[in-house]
Design a protein around this motif. Structure first.
Motif, PDB file in Angstrom:
ATOM      1  N   HIS A  43       0.834  -1.201   0.000  1.00 53.82           N
ATOM      2  CA  HIS A  43       0.000   0.000   0.000  1.00 53.82           C
ATOM      3  C   HIS A  43       0.875   1.259   0.000  1.00 53.82           C
ATOM      4  CE1 HIS A  43      -3.529  -2.344   2.030  1.00 53.82           C
ATOM      5  NE2 HIS A  43      -3.039  -2.944   0.976  1.00 53.82           N
ATOM      6  N   VAL A  44       0.542   2.192  -0.892  1.00 50.62           N
ATOM      7  CA  VAL A  44       1.250   3.464  -0.982  1.00 50.62           C
ATOM      8  C   VAL A  44       0.221   4.582  -0.909  1.00 50.62           C
ATOM      9  CG1 VAL A  44       2.777   4.924  -2.355  1.00 50.62           C
ATOM     10  CG2 VAL A  44       3.043   2.424  -2.420  1.00 50.62           C
ATOM     11  N   SER A  45       0.405   5.506   0.012  1.00 51.28           N
ATOM     12  CA  SER A  45      -0.521   6.624   0.154  1.00 51.28           C
ATOM     13  C   SER A  45      -0.103   7.753  -0.768  1.00 51.28           C
ATOM     14  CB  SER A  45      -0.527   7.125   1.607  1.00 51.28           C
ATOM     15  OG  SER A  45      -1.345   8.269   1.750  1.00 51.28           O
ATOM     16  N   THR A  46      -1.060   8.287  -1.542  1.00 47.51           N
ATOM     17  CA  THR A  46      -0.773   9.375  -2.468  1.00 47.51           C
ATOM     18  C   THR A  46      -1.421  10.668  -1.986  1.00 47.51           C
ATOM     19  OG1 THR A  46      -2.737   9.143  -3.872  1.00 47.51           O
ATOM     20  CG2 THR A  46      -0.881   7.653  -4.322  1.00 47.51           C
ATOM     21  N   HIS A  47      -0.991  11.768  -2.570  1.00 44.24           N
ATOM     22  CA  HIS A  47      -1.564  13.067  -2.213  1.00 44.24           C
ATOM     23  C   HIS A  47      -3.058  13.101  -2.497  1.00 44.24           C
ATOM     24  CE1 HIS A  47      -2.073  17.264  -1.509  1.00 44.24           C
ATOM     25  NE2 HIS A  47      -2.085  17.628  -2.778  1.00 44.24           N
ATOM     26  N   GLY A  48      -3.461  12.509  -3.613  1.00 45.95           N
ATOM     27  CA  GLY A  48      -4.876  12.487  -3.958  1.00 45.95           C
ATOM     28  C   GLY A  48      -5.711  11.700  -2.971  1.00 45.95           C
ATOM     29  N   ASP A  49      -5.114  10.660  -2.359  1.00 50.34           N
ATOM     30  CA  ASP A  49      -5.841   9.878  -1.364  1.00 50.34           C
ATOM     31  C   ASP A  49      -5.966  10.628  -0.043  1.00 50.34           C
ATOM     32  OD1 ASP A  49      -6.180   7.493  -2.940  1.00 50.34           O
ATOM     33  OD2 ASP A  49      -4.051   7.109  -2.666  1.00 50.34           O
ATOM     34  N   ARG A  50      -4.922  11.366   0.317  1.00 47.52           N
ATOM     35  CA  ARG A  50      -4.936  12.050   1.614  1.00 47.52           C
ATOM     36  C   ARG A  50      -5.863  13.261   1.612  1.00 47.52           C
ATOM     37  NH1 ARG A  50       0.498  10.673   0.970  1.00 47.52           N
ATOM     38  NH2 ARG A  50       1.040  12.742   0.200  1.00 47.52           N
ATOM     39  N   ASP A  51      -5.973  13.932   0.467  1.00 45.53           N
ATOM     40  CA  ASP A  51      -6.861  15.093   0.352  1.00 45.53           C
ATOM     41  C   ASP A  51      -8.133  14.646  -0.354  1.00 45.53           C
ATOM     42  OD1 ASP A  51      -8.210  17.439  -0.240  1.00 45.53           O
ATOM     43  OD2 ASP A  51      -6.384  18.563  -0.702  1.00 45.53           O
ATOM     44  N   ARG A  52      -9.194  14.420   0.420  1.00 45.80           N
ATOM     45  CA  ARG A  52     -10.453  13.906  -0.135  1.00 45.80           C
ATOM     46  C   ARG A  52     -11.483  14.995  -0.425  1.00 45.80           C
ATOM     47  NH1 ARG A  52     -11.535   8.446   0.474  1.00 45.80           N
ATOM     48  NH2 ARG A  52      -9.604   7.264   0.405  1.00 45.80           N
ATOM     49  N   THR A  53     -11.140  16.249  -0.175  1.00 41.62           N
ATOM     50  CA  THR A  53     -12.134  17.316  -0.316  1.00 41.62           C
ATOM     51  C   THR A  53     -11.869  18.244  -1.490  1.00 41.62           C
ATOM     52  OG1 THR A  53     -10.921  18.702   1.265  1.00 41.62           O
ATOM     53  CG2 THR A  53     -12.659  17.284   2.151  1.00 41.62           C
ATOM     54  N   THR A  54     -10.596  18.515  -1.789  1.00 36.86           N
ATOM     55  CA  THR A  54     -10.271  19.432  -2.872  1.00 36.86           C
ATOM     56  C   THR A  54     -10.590  18.798  -4.216  1.00 36.86           C
ATOM     57  OG1 THR A  54      -8.455  20.329  -1.548  1.00 36.86           O
ATOM     58  CG2 THR A  54      -8.446  20.837  -3.904  1.00 36.86           C
ATOM     59  N   PRO A  55     -11.273  19.504  -5.130  1.00 37.24           N
ATOM     60  CA  PRO A  55     -11.525  18.957  -6.468  1.00 37.24           C
ATOM     61  C   PRO A  55     -10.220  18.561  -7.144  1.00 37.24           C
ATOM     62  CG  PRO A  55     -12.849  20.923  -6.105  1.00 37.24           C
ATOM     63  CD  PRO A  55     -11.906  20.829  -4.937  1.00 37.24           C
ATOM     64  N   LEU A  56     -10.263  17.481  -7.938  1.00 39.79           N
ATOM     65  CA  LEU A  56      -9.054  16.973  -8.563  1.00 39.79           C
ATOM     66  C   LEU A  56      -8.377  18.015  -9.434  1.00 39.79           C
ATOM     67  CD1 LEU A  56     -10.018  13.324  -9.565  1.00 39.79           C
ATOM     68  CD2 LEU A  56      -8.584  14.082  -7.675  1.00 39.79           C
ATOM     69  N   ALA A  57      -9.162  18.813 -10.157  1.00 43.72           N
ATOM     70  CA  ALA A  57      -8.574  19.820 -11.032  1.00 43.72           C
ATOM     71  C   ALA A  57      -7.733  20.811 -10.238  1.00 43.72           C
ATOM     72  CB  ALA A  57      -9.662  20.547 -11.807  1.00 43.72           C
ATOM     73  N   THR A  67       2.509   9.922  -8.436  1.00 42.41           N
ATOM     74  CA  THR A  67       3.874  10.246  -8.029  1.00 42.41           C
ATOM     75  C   THR A  67       4.398   9.347  -6.919  1.00 42.41           C
ATOM     76  OG1 THR A  67       3.531  12.551  -8.683  1.00 42.41           O
ATOM     77  CG2 THR A  67       5.377  12.083  -7.211  1.00 42.41           C
ATOM     78  N   ALA A  68       3.621   9.153  -5.876  1.00 44.68           N
ATOM     79  CA  ALA A  68       4.105   8.387  -4.728  1.00 44.68           C
ATOM     80  C   ALA A  68       4.390   6.932  -5.080  1.00 44.68           C
ATOM     81  CB  ALA A  68       3.100   8.462  -3.581  1.00 44.68           C
ATOM     82  N   VAL A  69       3.514   6.305  -5.864  1.00 43.83           N
ATOM     83  CA  VAL A  69       3.755   4.902  -6.211  1.00 43.83           C
ATOM     84  C   VAL A  69       4.942   4.782  -7.161  1.00 43.83           C
ATOM     85  CG1 VAL A  69       1.501   3.920  -5.723  1.00 43.83           C
ATOM     86  CG2 VAL A  69       1.866   5.068  -7.896  1.00 43.83           C
ATOM     87  N   ARG A  70       5.154   5.769  -8.018  1.00 43.60           N
ATOM     88  CA  ARG A  70       6.342   5.750  -8.874  1.00 43.60           C
ATOM     89  C   ARG A  70       7.610   5.896  -8.047  1.00 43.60           C
ATOM     90  NH1 ARG A  70       4.872   9.308 -14.336  1.00 43.60           N
ATOM     91  NH2 ARG A  70       4.175   7.527 -15.600  1.00 43.60           N
ATOM     92  N   GLN A  71       7.569   6.696  -7.006  1.00 43.67           N
ATOM     93  CA  GLN A  71       8.740   6.837  -6.135  1.00 43.67           C
ATOM     94  C   GLN A  71       9.051   5.520  -5.432  1.00 43.67           C
ATOM     95  OE1 GLN A  71       7.500  10.154  -3.684  1.00 43.67           O
ATOM     96  NE2 GLN A  71       8.347  11.676  -5.085  1.00 43.67           N
TER      97      GLN A  71
END
Length: 329
Positions: A43-57, A67-71
């Motif tokens: 399991h790798v936590s990404t920025h998109g997973d941690r921030d569940r409220t901000t629109p993706l755009a 990015t995180a899983v590539r790292q």
């Protein structure tokens, strides 16, 4: 010769959502089939997973889940990573190769509505949720009377907004492929025809990324990547992503594209760029003969890539650039 039970497992880096885990496990099992190896999901936590409220755009769109899983891959923590291909940036990543593209699941979008209603049956002013500017714009074009609401969350969370006991929406729109992979097809009230809602580039397709070093040093993995690869899907997503790259649009832009092999033996690409309010769209199509033996199916000089670039140039000539600039601002 050592016993096969001593072989190291294939470590696959993945986000921890139900969908990510499911598709990573499914692809992992295909990759290790017959090798005597097990699959280990990391399991790798990404920025998109941690921030569940901000629109993706607003999070940056392209690459927010990548990015995180590539790292983790480049750091040697995992041997391979599995993505929804539509989430991948179109630019290549140093040291990483797209090892294989498995067969594509249904690329269409799915309407999940209360009482099993179809899009045309939703009442005037119905509230429909989606986190995609592309889906929102096409919903507004088809049904300008709808109240389109921005939502975030995993598959279960989004379905609950329309179908759960505390539902506050009349419907949500999700990728059919995700619902199919996690076994939630009963929630689908209508599979939306691409003529009504053209999918995102590479929607329904998965990407397996590995390091260039792994391909060279692990012959068994290189062989299994070739077995799992689907040439038709590879060609289709190459054309779609080349168009996206040529338009200089990210994965959260209101751009749609779908390439398919026709009954007549052609690779046909359809695409559109649409204003966020759905009031204007520039669309078009182009095709080339489908001959998987004629040359490479991916890469900037491949025929599918040139097809995507050709159609993108046509759309730009007809005003797609202005539409995308309005969307950015």
């Amino acid at each position: 010769m050592s016993d096969t039970t001593e072989l190291a497992p294939l470590r696959i880096g993945t986000r921890a959502s139900e969908l990510a885990l499911t598709q990573s496990r499914q692809v992992g099992e295909q990759l290790v089939a017959g090798s005597g190896r097990a699959v280990e999901l990391v399991h790798v936590s990404t920025h998109g997973d941690r921030d569940r409220t901000t629109p993706l755009a607003q999070l940056g769109g392209t690459g927010v889940f990548v990015t995180a899983v590539r790292q983790a891959l480049l750091g040697g923590e995992v041997d391979a990573i599995v993505h929804s291909l539509k989430d991948l940036p179109t630019a290549a990543a140093d040291g990483i190769v797209l090892g294989c593209v498995p067969p594509r699941e249904d690329p269409r979008d799915a309407l999940c509505a209360r009482e099993g209603l179809a899009l045309a049956e939703l009442p005037h002013g119905a509230r429909v949720g989606t986190g995609s500017p592309r889906r929102a714009a096409q919903l507004r074009r088809t049904r300008p009377d709808l109240d389109v609401v921005g939502i975030r969350g995993n598959v279960g969370t989004r379905l609950a907004r329309a179908l759960g006991p505390e539902a506050d929406l009349d419907a949500v729109v999700l990728a059919a492929s995700g619902l199919m992979r996690v076994g939630r097809t009963e929630a689908i009230s209508e599979l939306l025809d691409p003529a009504v809602m053209l999918p995102a580039p590479a929607q329904g397709a998965l990407a397996v990324e590995v390091t260039a070093q792994a391909v060279q040093e692990s012959p068994w993995l290189a062989e299994r990547l070739q077995v799992v690869e689907d040439p038709q899907t590879r060609a289709a997503v190459t054309a779609e992503r080349a168009l996206l790259r040529a338009l200089e649009a990210g994965c959260s832009a209101p751009v749609a594209a779908l390439a398919e092999v026709t009954a007549g033996g052609a690779l046909r690409l359809r695409a559109l760029a649409i204003r966020p309010d759905g009031s204007h769209a520039v669309n078009g199509s182009a095709e080339i003969p489908w001959d998987p033996a004629a040359g490479p199916l991916s890469g900037p000089s491949s025929a599918p890539a040139r097809l995507g670039e050709q159609l993108a140039a046509e759309l730009l000539e007809r005003g797609a650039g202005e539409i995308l600039e309005q969307a950015r601002t």
